[in-house]
Design an enzyme around this catalytic site. Structure first.
Site, short mmCIF file in Angstrom:
data_model
loop_
_atom_site.label_atom_id
_atom_site.label_comp_id
_atom_site.label_asym_id
_atom_site.label_seq_id
_atom_site.Cartn_x
_atom_site.Cartn_y
_atom_site.Cartn_z
N ARG A 233 0.84 -1.20 0.00
CA ARG A 233 0.00 0.00 0.00
C ARG A 233 0.87 1.25 0.00
NH1 ARG A 233 -5.08 -1.54 4.05
NH2 ARG A 233 -5.53 -3.54 3.05
N ARG B 55 1.37 1.78 10.21
CA ARG B 55 1.04 2.22 8.84
C ARG B 55 2.29 2.06 7.98
NH1 ARG B 55 -3.53 4.80 7.87
NH2 ARG B 55 -3.72 5.46 10.03
N GLU C 166 -7.12 0.03 14.76
CA GLU C 166 -7.79 -0.95 13.91
C GLU C 166 -6.86 -2.12 13.60
OE1 GLU C 166 -9.22 -1.47 9.30
OE2 GLU C 166 -9.01 0.58 10.07
N SER D 295 -11.07 -5.60 9.60
CA SER D 295 -12.38 -5.12 9.16
C SER D 295 -13.07 -6.25 8.42
CB SER D 295 -12.24 -3.89 8.26
OG SER D 295 -11.59 -4.23 7.06
N ARG E 212 -0.09 -5.11 12.73
CA ARG E 212 -0.93 -4.49 13.76
C ARG E 212 -1.26 -5.48 14.88
NH1 ARG E 212 -4.98 -0.11 10.81
NH2 ARG E 212 -3.31 1.04 9.73
#
Length: 521
Positions: free
Chosen positions: A333, A347, A422, A425, A463
């Site tokens: 990403r 991140r 987070e 999801s 994470r």
């Protein structure tokens, strides 16, 4: 493919009948709707180009709903974060209206052309060749045929132009939103459930970077010249922790009937766009390879894209539904430099992730909602087994992205950050992706129907590592390994390794050690 047919054949006439008042309105707005530069709204459509080159069927978008419930679609668009607005939706309806009118005229003229051709053939068969020129019906048929050909030669390019404009606009529409989804930005997320207790410490908890460096697990320093910003190394127990988490998630899901899969990291732009992502958009988070050498190849930011590509242009047998798939892949990403989370694993530009993906039927309309509930339950089971404190959030409209009908996030408590973060999801995409990628299922009677797709993170490795290190840290700087992970890691406690950490000897340091002396011969 009995039901895999173009949407014009199924709904064209209905839409034209229902929208006669709109057609008059669109004709008044003609100069505003059609502008010289097609696709001037943004990036090119890889999916449309993919279809035009003959690789797939055209996406069968649900234009009946857009045309008959335009105000509802406008409200949905304006509640989301994208750049579409109400006028864009009205223009989409207008373009679709004109495209259907052109298609209807072409269909009628082609029918007339066939009738005239049959008439001419019959006259030729019945009459002498010399007498044909004196027959009024023969000369009239030839003249009418020329007029029809001329008109069709005008309409065919217009149809192509309108078709391209329609898809360029309509493919940007988001999915419909579940009525219970909160409206607004991320501050409106609704807490559905709190699980576990926040860990309590009799010392100030440290962050994962400090813990990881002292335990020899993580390296982020001195990498700008090696792999760029937002990159990292995992070593020793850190690397073993990644493998342990992957295997723990894969084993948990395979015991529940998930089919494991290895997917490509590089995929065509059409697959990304069919999933609701925009690899060609300005400041896209998708990495694109050198287009001169590898045309239209991009690095996947989630295993969801690879699995969706596997099902693209295929039908699943009824008896196999729902299909539950799990894959572990490296994700890439291009996180923009927003100044947020510039340090640490939260991140980063590349990471490993275990992803769940489901394909289910659409008979009652509830199948995909039930599958999303199942996926969220599995996420909770795994995070509880890792002894984390977390909360489940029902995400608001501006956080759904284009494909999601409904989305749940799970945020774990990260003591070193003193906040929730987070870690996963899960999204119900209903038929949004299947209509764009031609993912269908075959009923028992042989008919085809668009499937629903559901995706959810089983374990985003970096994470989850943050949450584990910061939650299970001890006063002496070690980290307790959750019981469920111990068989995979082979450790009960992560301690400082016995080997000596590497010593940095590069430039940009206060006291640089002397370089080696030249060898004497």
């Amino acid at each position: 493919m009995a039901t895999c047919i173009g949407m014009v054949a199924r709904v064209g006439g209905t839409v034209l009948t229902a929208l006669k008042p709109v057609a008059r309105q669109c004709s008044r707005q003609r100069t505003r709707v059609f502008i010289p530069h097609r696709f001037s709204h943004g990036a090119r459509s890889s999916l449309y180009e993919h279809v035009r080159e003959g690789y797939s069927e055209k996406p069968e978008l649900d234009m009946r709903a857009v045309c008959e419930e335009t105000d509802k679609v406008i409200a949905n668009v304006e509640n989301r974060k994208g750049d579409l607005r109400g006028d864009d939706v009205r223009n989409i309806v207008c373009v679709w209206q004109e495209l259907q009118a052109v298609k209807t005229e072409i269909s009628g003229l082609e029918e007339q052309k066939k009738h005239i051709s049959d008439t001419v053939k019959a006259l030729v068969a019945k009459n002498d060749k010399k007498a044909l020129g004196n027959l009024p019906e023969y000369t009239q048929a030839l003249q009418k045929g020329r007029e029809i050909r001329n008109r069709l030669n005008q309409l065919y390019p217009k149809e192509t132009e309108l078709d391209q404009e329609h898809y360029g606009r309509a493919l940007r529409l988001p999915n419909a939103t579940h009525p219970d989804v909160p409206v607004g930005d991320e501050s409106q997320a609704r807490v559905v459930e709190l699980v576990g207790q926040k860990p309590e410490f009799d010392f100030k908890p440290r962050g994962h970077v400090e813990l990881g460096e002292e335990l020899g697990l993580i390296r982020q320093r001195h990498l700008a010249h090696v792999s760029g910003h937002r990159s990292y190394y995992l070593r020793g127990a850190g690397a073993r922790l990644q493998t342990a988490l992957q295997n723990f998630a894969l084993d948990t899901l395979q015991r529940r009937g998930f089919i494991p899969m290895v997917v490509p990291d590089m995929l065509k732009g059409a697959v990304f766009e069919g999933c609701g992502m925009q690899p060609n958009a300005h400041r896209s988070q998708v990495y694109s390879l050198d287009q001169a050498r590898f045309p239209d190849l991009n690095l996947a930011g989630t295993g969801e894209v690879g699995v969706a590509g596997y099902f693209m242009d295929h039908a699943v047998n009824w008896k196999d539904l729902p299909v539950r798939t799990v894959c572990s892949s490296t994700c890439y990403r291009a996180e923009t430099d927003t100044g947020r989370e510039t340090w640490g694993l939260y991140r980063v530009h590349h990471f490993n992730k275990v992803e769940m993906f489901g394909v289910t039927a659409d008979e009652t309309g509830e199948e995909s909602s039930q599958l999303l509930g199942e996926f969220v339950s599995l996420q909770k089971e795994m995070f509880s087994a890792l002894e984390l404190h977390y909360r489940v959030l029902d995400m608001p409209t501006q956080e759904l992205g284009p494909p999601a009908h409904r989305k749940y996030d799970i945020e774990a408590w990260m003591p070193g950050r003193d906040s929730y973060g987070e870690i996963s999801s899960g999204s119900n995409c209903t038929d949004y992706q299947s209509r764009r990628l031609n993912i269908l299922y075959e009923r028992e009677d042989g008919s085809l129907q668009y499937a629903h797709t559901v995706n959810a993170t089983a374990c985003a490795i970096p994470r989850t590592i943050i949450a584990i290190l910061e939650t299970h840290q001890t006063k002496d700087g070690t980290v307790r390994v959750p019981r469920a992970l111990q068989p995979y890691l082979g450790l009960e406690v992560i301690e400082t390794p016995k080997y000596t950490p590497l010593k940095y000897i590069g430039p940009n340091q206060p006291s640089r050690p002397p370089r080696p002396a030249p060898k004497t011969r």
